[in-house]
Write a protein that holds these residues in place. Structure first.
Motif, PDB file in Angstrom:
ATOM      1  N   ALA A  60      -6.236  -7.848  -0.879  1.00 32.85           N
ATOM      2  CA  ALA A  60      -4.792  -8.081  -0.884  1.00 32.85           C
ATOM      3  C   ALA A  60      -4.283  -8.426  -2.276  1.00 32.85           C
ATOM      4  O   ALA A  60      -3.195  -7.998  -2.665  1.00 32.85           O
ATOM      5  N   ALA A  61      -5.053  -9.164  -3.048  1.00 31.40           N
ATOM      6  CA  ALA A  61      -4.618  -9.545  -4.395  1.00 31.40           C
ATOM      7  C   ALA A  61      -4.427  -8.308  -5.267  1.00 31.40           C
ATOM      8  O   ALA A  61      -3.470  -8.215  -6.030  1.00 31.40           O
ATOM      9  N   ALA A  62      -5.332  -7.349  -5.147  1.00 33.24           N
ATOM     10  CA  ALA A  62      -5.192  -6.110  -5.921  1.00 33.24           C
ATOM     11  C   ALA A  62      -4.006  -5.297  -5.419  1.00 33.24           C
ATOM     12  O   ALA A  62      -3.251  -4.741  -6.221  1.00 33.24           O
ATOM     13  N   LEU A  63      -3.815  -5.229  -4.096  1.00 33.57           N
ATOM     14  CA  LEU A  63      -2.684  -4.481  -3.547  1.00 33.57           C
ATOM     15  C   LEU A  63      -1.359  -4.995  -4.079  1.00 33.57           C
ATOM     16  O   LEU A  63      -0.426  -4.228  -4.288  1.00 33.57           O
ATOM     17  N   ALA A  99      -4.204   2.500   2.757  1.00 37.30           N
ATOM     18  CA  ALA A  99      -3.784   1.942   4.040  1.00 37.30           C
ATOM     19  C   ALA A  99      -4.774   0.907   4.572  1.00 37.30           C
ATOM     20  O   ALA A  99      -4.384   0.016   5.326  1.00 37.30           O
ATOM     21  N   VAL A 100      -6.029   1.001   4.162  1.00 37.00           N
ATOM     22  CA  VAL A 100      -7.043   0.055   4.645  1.00 37.00           C
ATOM     23  C   VAL A 100      -7.691  -0.730   3.501  1.00 37.00           C
ATOM     24  O   VAL A 100      -8.750  -1.321   3.672  1.00 37.00           O
ATOM     25  N   ALA A 150      -6.574  11.503   0.546  1.00 40.09           N
ATOM     26  CA  ALA A 150      -7.658  10.524   0.647  1.00 40.09           C
ATOM     27  C   ALA A 150      -7.259   9.192   0.000  1.00 40.09           C
ATOM     28  O   ALA A 150      -7.598   8.123   0.509  1.00 40.09           O
ATOM     29  N   ALA A 151      -6.535   9.252  -1.108  1.00 38.27           N
ATOM     30  CA  ALA A 151      -6.083   8.024  -1.774  1.00 38.27           C
ATOM     31  C   ALA A 151      -5.060   7.295  -0.905  1.00 38.27           C
ATOM     32  O   ALA A 151      -5.080   6.068  -0.807  1.00 38.27           O
ATOM     33  N   ARG A 152      -4.180   8.037  -0.272  1.00 42.11           N
ATOM     34  CA  ARG A 152      -3.189   7.418   0.623  1.00 42.11           C
ATOM     35  C   ARG A 152      -3.884   6.720   1.786  1.00 42.11           C
ATOM     36  O   ARG A 152      -3.525   5.605   2.145  1.00 42.11           O
ATOM     37  N   ALA A 200       0.831  -1.200   0.000  1.00 44.99           N
ATOM     38  CA  ALA A 200       0.000   0.000   0.000  1.00 44.99           C
ATOM     39  C   ALA A 200       0.872   1.258   0.000  1.00 44.99           C
ATOM     40  O   ALA A 200       0.557   2.237  -0.671  1.00 44.99           O
ATOM     41  N   ALA A 201       1.988   1.222   0.723  1.00 47.84           N
ATOM     42  CA  ALA A 201       2.891   2.375   0.774  1.00 47.84           C
ATOM     43  C   ALA A 201       3.648   2.547  -0.540  1.00 47.84           C
ATOM     44  O   ALA A 201       4.043   3.662  -0.892  1.00 47.84           O
ATOM     45  N   ALA A 202       3.840   1.469  -1.274  1.00 49.05           N
ATOM     46  CA  ALA A 202       4.611   1.527  -2.517  1.00 49.05           C
ATOM     47  C   ALA A 202       3.882   2.296  -3.618  1.00 49.05           C
ATOM     48  O   ALA A 202       4.515   2.950  -4.442  1.00 49.05           O
TER      49      ALA A 202
END
Length: 149
Positions: free
Chosen positions: A117-120, A112-113, A106-108, A89-91
């Motif tokens: 997970a597959a999309a992240l 974070a939540v 807002a996107a950041r 998520a941070a990347a």
């Protein structure tokens, strides 16, 4: 499960089995014991990025191989998965920042939540190729960006 889902599941098992065989063959042919897990983890990471293996399955597999996870493998796997999600998520904003694209706060926060997970796992790669900031989430990753977009 329909025919295409069964085919995907069979392909996923086949790819994972192939990775296990490759690792075992490497060990049998003299790959140092300390290097074999790294090769396996890299292969597992690739399968995860391609959606063949879920993050939770990847975490459980790594927990079985991690010496420091022997006492509490379930907790280790949960911590690994949470850390992995957080890092991915941070990347995304980091990649977009490097491309000089403004990333709204807002996107950041949403990243974070983010529940999928597959999309992240796929988002950082998409962030490097999409035309606008919303692209990692909705855009066509095949479109190359212009500088500063």
């Amino acid at each position: 499960m329909d025919g295409s889902q069964e085919d995907e599941a069979r392909d996923a098992r086949s790819e994972l089995l192939g990775l296990c065989r490759f690792t075992a063959l490497g060990l049998a042919r003299g790959v140092p014991r300390e290097k074999a897990p790294a090769d396996f983890h890299n292969g597992l990471e690739d399968l995860g990025r391609r959606g063949v293996v879920s993050l939770d399955d990847m975490a459980r597999a790594r927990a079985r191989m991690a010496p420091d996870a022997r006492e509490h493998p379930t907790q280790w796997a949960k911590g690994f998965a949470e850390g992995y999600r957080s890092a991915r998520a941070a990347a995304v904003p980091q990649v977009l920042d490097a491309r000089e694209a403004a990333v709204p706060a807002a996107a950041r926060r949403a990243l974070a939540v983010y529940p999928d997970a597959a999309a992240l796992i796929r988002f950082p790669g998409r962030a490097g190729t999409v035309a606008d900031v919303a692209g990692p989430f909705t855009g066509d990753p095949s479109r190359r960006p212009s500088r500063g977009s």
